[in-house]
Design an enzyme around this catalytic site. Structure first.
Site, PDB file in Angstrom:
ATOM      1  N   ARG A 173       0.733  -1.129  -0.119  1.00 26.71           N
ATOM      2  CA  ARG A 173       0.239  -0.323   0.344  1.00 26.71           C
ATOM      3  C   ARG A 173       0.469   1.171   0.082  1.00 26.71           C
ATOM      4  O   ARG A 173       2.404   1.724  -0.252  1.00 26.71           O
ATOM      5  CB  ARG A 173      -1.279  -0.194   1.581  1.00 26.71           C
ATOM      6  CG  ARG A 173      -2.101  -0.863   0.970  1.00 26.71           C
ATOM      7  CD  ARG A 173      -2.742  -1.325   2.730  1.00 26.71           C
ATOM      8  NE  ARG A 173      -1.794  -1.525   3.644  1.00 26.71           N
ATOM      9  CZ  ARG A 173      -1.378  -1.512   5.259  1.00 26.71           C
ATOM     10  NH1 ARG A 173      -2.048   0.125   4.926  1.00 26.71           N
ATOM     11  NH2 ARG A 173      -1.256  -1.547   5.351  1.00 26.71           N
ATOM     12  N   ARG A 177       1.373   8.504   5.873  1.00 28.77           N
ATOM     13  CA  ARG A 177       0.017   8.301   5.874  1.00 28.77           C
ATOM     14  C   ARG A 177      -0.283  10.127   5.785  1.00 28.77           C
ATOM     15  O   ARG A 177       0.900  11.335   6.039  1.00 28.77           O
ATOM     16  CB  ARG A 177      -0.235   8.442   7.887  1.00 28.77           C
ATOM     17  CG  ARG A 177      -0.224   7.140   7.807  1.00 28.77           C
ATOM     18  CD  ARG A 177      -0.400   6.547   9.007  1.00 28.77           C
ATOM     19  NE  ARG A 177      -0.053   5.638   9.287  1.00 28.77           N
ATOM     20  CZ  ARG A 177       0.835   4.990  10.475  1.00 28.77           C
ATOM     21  NH1 ARG A 177       0.768   5.601  12.030  1.00 28.77           N
ATOM     22  NH2 ARG A 177       0.313   3.594  11.188  1.00 28.77           N
ATOM     23  N   ARG A 250      17.330 -14.823   7.047  1.00 29.32           N
ATOM     24  CA  ARG A 250      18.761 -13.536   8.008  1.00 29.32           C
ATOM     25  C   ARG A 250      18.721 -13.386   8.868  1.00 29.32           C
ATOM     26  O   ARG A 250      17.459 -13.445   9.746  1.00 29.32           O
ATOM     27  CB  ARG A 250      18.081 -11.114   7.605  1.00 29.32           C
ATOM     28  CG  ARG A 250      17.342 -11.424   5.617  1.00 29.32           C
ATOM     29  CD  ARG A 250      18.829 -11.760   5.335  1.00 29.32           C
ATOM     30  NE  ARG A 250      19.536  -9.543   5.742  1.00 29.32           N
ATOM     31  CZ  ARG A 250      20.626  -9.859   4.762  1.00 29.32           C
ATOM     32  NH1 ARG A 250      21.099 -10.763   4.347  1.00 29.32           N
ATOM     33  NH2 ARG A 250      20.909  -8.323   5.471  1.00 29.32           N
ATOM     34  N   ARG A 280      19.045   0.127  12.774  1.00 29.60           N
ATOM     35  CA  ARG A 280      18.212   0.605  14.080  1.00 29.60           C
ATOM     36  C   ARG A 280      19.303   0.307  14.995  1.00 29.60           C
ATOM     37  O   ARG A 280      20.117  -0.746  15.356  1.00 29.60           O
ATOM     38  CB  ARG A 280      16.642   0.494  14.016  1.00 29.60           C
ATOM     39  CG  ARG A 280      16.819  -1.246  14.715  1.00 29.60           C
ATOM     40  CD  ARG A 280      15.294  -1.285  14.566  1.00 29.60           C
ATOM     41  NE  ARG A 280      15.107  -3.468  14.929  1.00 29.60           N
ATOM     42  CZ  ARG A 280      13.755  -3.678  14.981  1.00 29.60           C
ATOM     43  NH1 ARG A 280      12.563  -2.755  15.415  1.00 29.60           N
ATOM     44  NH2 ARG A 280      13.873  -4.523  15.386  1.00 29.60           N
ATOM     45  N   GLU A 301      21.591  -3.643  15.658  1.00 27.23           N
ATOM     46  CA  GLU A 301      21.138  -3.890  15.126  1.00 27.23           C
ATOM     47  C   GLU A 301      21.948  -4.291  13.709  1.00 27.23           C
ATOM     48  O   GLU A 301      21.440  -3.339  13.211  1.00 27.23           O
ATOM     49  CB  GLU A 301      19.667  -3.757  14.832  1.00 27.23           C
ATOM     50  CG  GLU A 301      18.731  -5.439  14.583  1.00 27.23           C
ATOM     51  CD  GLU A 301      16.868  -5.402  14.736  1.00 27.23           C
ATOM     52  OE1 GLU A 301      16.952  -4.542  16.392  1.00 27.23           O
ATOM     53  OE2 GLU A 301      17.065  -5.954  14.424  1.00 27.23           O
ATOM     54  N   TYR A 349       7.466 -14.718   7.975  1.00 23.57           N
ATOM     55  CA  TYR A 349       7.257 -13.905   9.093  1.00 23.57           C
ATOM     56  C   TYR A 349       6.673 -13.644  10.255  1.00 23.57           C
ATOM     57  O   TYR A 349       5.096 -13.617   9.046  1.00 23.57           O
ATOM     58  CB  TYR A 349       7.788 -12.779   9.160  1.00 23.57           C
ATOM     59  CG  TYR A 349       7.816 -11.585  10.218  1.00 23.57           C
ATOM     60  CD1 TYR A 349       8.509 -12.107  10.730  1.00 23.57           C
ATOM     61  CD2 TYR A 349       6.131 -10.696  10.428  1.00 23.57           C
ATOM     62  CE1 TYR A 349       8.457 -11.050  11.853  1.00 23.57           C
ATOM     63  CE2 TYR A 349       6.897  -9.989  11.643  1.00 23.57           C
ATOM     64  CZ  TYR A 349       7.935 -10.503  12.061  1.00 23.57           C
ATOM     65  OH  TYR A 349       7.637  -9.655  13.253  1.00 23.57           O
ATOM     66  N   ASP A 351       3.827 -12.030  13.454  1.00 17.43           N
ATOM     67  CA  ASP A 351       3.708 -11.204  14.725  1.00 17.43           C
ATOM     68  C   ASP A 351       2.580 -12.447  15.342  1.00 17.43           C
ATOM     69  O   ASP A 351       2.684 -13.731  15.160  1.00 17.43           O
ATOM     70  CB  ASP A 351       2.827 -10.448  14.204  1.00 17.43           C
ATOM     71  CG  ASP A 351       3.551  -9.500  13.681  1.00 17.43           C
ATOM     72  OD1 ASP A 351       4.692  -8.864  13.619  1.00 17.43           O
ATOM     73  OD2 ASP A 351       2.771  -8.391  13.358  1.00 17.43           O
TER      74      ASP A 351
HETATM   75  C1  LIG Z   1      13.815  -8.990  15.581  1.00 17.79           C
HETATM   76  C2  LIG Z   1      12.446  -9.317  15.661  1.00 17.79           C
HETATM   77  C3  LIG Z   1      11.695  -7.982  16.223  1.00 17.79           C
HETATM   78  C4  LIG Z   1      10.420  -9.220  16.606  1.00 17.79           C
HETATM   79  N1  LIG Z   1       9.027  -7.935  17.087  1.00 17.79           N
HETATM   80  C5  LIG Z   1       7.618  -8.428  16.658  1.00 17.79           C
HETATM   81  C6  LIG Z   1       7.148  -6.736  17.108  1.00 17.79           C
HETATM   82  O1  LIG Z   1       6.709  -5.984  17.993  1.00 17.79           O
HETATM   83  N2  LIG Z   1       5.900  -7.576  17.574  1.00 17.79           N
HETATM   84  C7  LIG Z   1       5.327  -9.177  16.651  1.00 17.79           C
HETATM   85  O2  LIG Z   1       3.738  -9.463  16.920  1.00 17.79           O
HETATM   86  N3  LIG Z   1       6.251  -9.805  16.714  1.00 17.79           N
HETATM   87  C8  LIG Z   1       7.411 -10.059  16.345  1.00 17.79           C
HETATM   88  N4  LIG Z   1       8.362 -10.184  16.672  1.00 17.79           N
HETATM   89  C9  LIG Z   1       7.836 -12.010  15.585  1.00 17.79           C
HETATM   90  C10 LIG Z   1       8.063 -12.764  17.655  1.00 17.79           C
HETATM   91  O3  LIG Z   1       8.836 -13.128  17.950  1.00 17.79           O
HETATM   92  C11 LIG Z   1       7.032 -14.361  17.180  1.00 17.79           C
HETATM   93  O4  LIG Z   1       5.722 -13.315  15.952  1.00 17.79           O
HETATM   94  C12 LIG Z   1       7.780 -15.407  17.535  1.00 17.79           C
HETATM   95  O5  LIG Z   1       8.791 -15.309  17.926  1.00 17.79           O
HETATM   96  C13 LIG Z   1       7.434 -16.927  17.247  1.00 17.79           C
HETATM   97  O6  LIG Z   1       7.231 -17.642  17.849  1.00 17.79           O
HETATM   98  P1  LIG Z   1       7.237 -19.073  17.157  1.00 17.79           P
HETATM   99  O7  LIG Z   1       6.919 -19.652  18.917  1.00 17.79           O
HETATM  100  O8  LIG Z   1       6.881 -19.695  16.401  1.00 17.79           O
HETATM  101  O9  LIG Z   1       9.358 -19.283  17.392  1.00 17.79           O
HETATM  102  P2  LIG Z   1       9.875 -18.547  18.631  1.00 17.79           P
HETATM  103  O10 LIG Z   1       9.822 -18.193  18.998  1.00 17.79           O
HETATM  104  O11 LIG Z   1      11.428 -18.820  17.464  1.00 17.79           O
HETATM  105  O12 LIG Z   1      10.166 -20.297  18.994  1.00 17.79           O
HETATM  106  C14 LIG Z   1      10.767 -21.567  18.916  1.00 17.79           C
HETATM  107  C15 LIG Z   1      12.004 -22.207  19.270  1.00 17.79           C
HETATM  108  O13 LIG Z   1      12.151 -23.111  19.486  1.00 17.79           O
HETATM  109  C16 LIG Z   1      13.275 -23.619  19.304  1.00 17.79           C
HETATM  110  N5  LIG Z   1      13.816 -24.712  18.791  1.00 17.79           N
HETATM  111  C17 LIG Z   1      14.192 -24.756  17.055  1.00 17.79           C
HETATM  112  N6  LIG Z   1      14.390 -26.578  16.878  1.00 17.79           N
HETATM  113  C18 LIG Z   1      14.564 -26.642  18.097  1.00 17.79           C
HETATM  114  C19 LIG Z   1      15.065 -27.360  18.445  1.00 17.79           C
HETATM  115  N7  LIG Z   1      15.180 -28.205  17.540  1.00 17.79           N
HETATM  116  N8  LIG Z   1      15.405 -28.124  19.523  1.00 17.79           N
HETATM  117  C20 LIG Z   1      14.671 -27.515  20.819  1.00 17.79           C
HETATM  118  N9  LIG Z   1      13.919 -26.516  20.601  1.00 17.79           N
HETATM  119  C21 LIG Z   1      14.381 -25.590  19.375  1.00 17.79           C
HETATM  120  C22 LIG Z   1      14.030 -22.291  19.860  1.00 17.79           C
HETATM  121  O14 LIG Z   1      15.911 -22.462  20.922  1.00 17.79           O
HETATM  122  C23 LIG Z   1      13.431 -21.360  20.324  1.00 17.79           C
HETATM  123  O15 LIG Z   1      13.057 -20.960  21.018  1.00 17.79           O
HETATM  124  C24 LIG Z   1       9.177  -9.655  15.771  1.00 17.79           C
HETATM  125  C25 LIG Z   1       9.966 -10.929  15.662  1.00 17.79           C
HETATM  126  C26 LIG Z   1      11.661 -10.194  15.042  1.00 17.79           C
HETATM  127  C27 LIG Z   1      12.932 -11.538  14.888  1.00 17.79           C
END
Ligand SMILES: Cc1cc2nc3c(=O)[nH]c(=O)nc-3n(C[C@H](O)[C@H](O)[C@H](O)COP(=O)(O)OP(=O)(O)OC[C@H]3O[C@@H](n4cnc5c(N)ncnc54)[C@H](O)[C@@H]3O)c2cc1C
Length: 383
Positions: A173, A177, A250, A280, A301, A349, A351
């Site tokens: 989009r 704003r 990344r 940032r 970062e 990706y 949230d």
């Molecule tokens: C820099 C950054 C900023 C972000 N900011 C925001 C934000 O402001 N607002 C928002 O809503 N979302 C944000 N997010 C997104 C948010 O981080 C994710 O939505 C969330 O972490 C996803 O949860 P998950 O459980 O799917 O994955 P994850 O949180 O990545 O958890 C996966 C877990 O599995 C573990 N794992 C992987 N493989 C194995 C294995 N073989 N054995 C055992 N353990 C394992 C990892 O160690 C990890 O702890 C951001 C993401 C990033 C990268």
């Protein structure tokens, strides 16, 4: 009782573990490769400054889904928080997203909203009829000056790819704003947990049927057979030992600094110039304005292509990756008694609110279906 293995203790893993444990029908082992729970949402107090730090980068909870907002508020208390980001460019520092104030400051004007709209329209490159790349899309929407100052360098650093080679779809989009609204998100509900995110995960795992194994990396070979069913939120290609290739991510490196007082006076400042190597700087005490700290901790970062031992952060999802993902998805669907979930398990990706909604949805499907019919790859990766 059936034995369930849950891989990963982020939102995906902890929610499915919690929901299944509450049924009373399962005992659950949760395996986490890291020394802590919470996945990338993990927070901890910085030992030197006492500031609550988001260890894997700033996390601001935001959602427009009332049921998800209500759900997270049953897990911990939130304080209202509005994310107001600043952007450093060659011409100075401006509010992001680009809004009426940004336009007036950047161009030294005093436009009304309608005048600003006409002005931005006059900058748009109308010779581009059918934009193919991010660059063409940005030029068509906002013109050269805003594209070069706000988007080009930042995008290059963030993705390591020239905006000429990124798909136009990234900029869906008009990224402008015509009001003074500098709230980074459009979501209805926004906040930061009063005591950080980690207590949420402690609460989710606090159940007699859940056993947590920290510092335990799951592989099919080591733990696969010990369970009646597995929920896997690690990287999908790692599950299959990368046998048909590696999906690209990344990664981020956070360079920590401390000082007295404050470094930048706000939580997040983006650096848009290509010559500045970081994308940032986040100063974490501003995520908890209800706390008082005399010292500060901030992080520069840096973004780069993830190598073998790096933490995967952002899925790149260019065409090659999407083809490889489809091939892994086929393998996943054939894999019996495993559900792939979360940002790494489905290579998207996501949230936090989306991950939470999807995990609750998977749990509700599992509650109504026999285990043989639990969805192996419940979420479409086409988004
Ligand atoms: C820099 C950054 C900023 C972000 N900011 C925001 C934000 O402001 N607002 C928002 O809503 N979302 C944000 N997010 C997104 C948010 O981080 C994710 O939505 C969330 O972490 C996803 O949860 P998950 O459980 O799917 O994955 P994850 O949180 O990545 O958890 C996966 C877990 O599995 C573990 N794992 C992987 N493989 C194995 C294995 N073989 N054995 C055992 N353990 C394992 C990892 O160690 C990890 O702890 C951001 C993401 C990033 C990268």
């Amino acid at each position: 009782m059936k034995k369930i293995g849950v891989i990963g203790s982020g939102f995906s893993g902890c929610i499915i573990a919690n929901e299944l444990a509450k049924t009373g029908k399962y005992i659950i082992d949760i395996y986490e490769a890291r020394h802590h729970i919470g996945g990338n949402c993990y927070t901890e107090k910085d030992p030197e400054t006492g500031v609550m730090v988001h260890a894997y980068g700033p996390h601001i909870f935001n959602t427009s889904k009332k049921d998800i907002w209500d759900y997270v508020n049953t897990l911990t208390s939130f304080k209202p928080y509005i994310n107001r980001v600043k952007a450093v460019t060659d011409k100075g520092i401006f509010p992001l997203p680009i809004n009426l104030r940004t336009i007036n400051l950047f161009f030294g004007e005093n436009f009304t909203p309608a005048e600003a709209e006409t002005f931005i329209d006059s900058l748009a490159d109308k010779t581009i009829a059918d934009p193919q790349s991010f660059e063409e899309q940005a030029l068509r929407f906002v013109g050269k000056a805003l594209y070069e100052n706000f988007f080009k360098g930042y995008t290059l650093k963030q993705w390591g790819i020239h905006p000429q080679h990124l798909p136009a779809s990234i900029l869906k989009r008009l990224p402008v704003r015509f009001t003074d609204d500098d709230n980074y998100y459009n979501s209805t509900y926004q906040g930061i947990p009063t005591s950080g995110y980690t207590p949420i995960f402690q609460k989710l795992l606090d159940h007699p049927h859940i056993t947590l194994h920290l510092n335990k990396k799951f592989t099919r070979q080591t733990h696969g057979a010990a369970h009646d069913y597995i929920f896997y939120s690690g990287p999908i290609d790692a599950y299959f030992d990368y046998k048909i290739g590696k999906l690209q991510y990344r990664t981020l490196r956070f360079e920590r600094h401390t000082q007295e007082g404050s470094f930048q006076g706000s939580a997040v400042v983006n650096y848009c110039q290509q010559e500045i190597p970081y994308t940032r700087i986040s100063e974490h005490k501003f995520f908890t304005p209800w706390e008082h700290h005399t010292q500060t901790v901030y992080f520069k970062e840096y973004s780069s292509l993830a190598q073998d031992n790096d933490t995967p952060y952002y899925p790149i999802r260019l065409l090659d990756d999407k083809a490889l993902l489809e091939a892994y998805e086929k393998l996943a669907v054939e894999e019996k008694k495993v559900s792939f979930m979360g940002r790494l398990g489905t290579y998207r990706y996501l949230d936090m609110d989306v991950v939470i909604a999807e995990s609750l949805d998977i749990a509700s499907k599992c509650a109504t279906l026999p285990m043989e019919q639990w969805p192996t790859f419940p979420q479409s990766t086409s988004k």
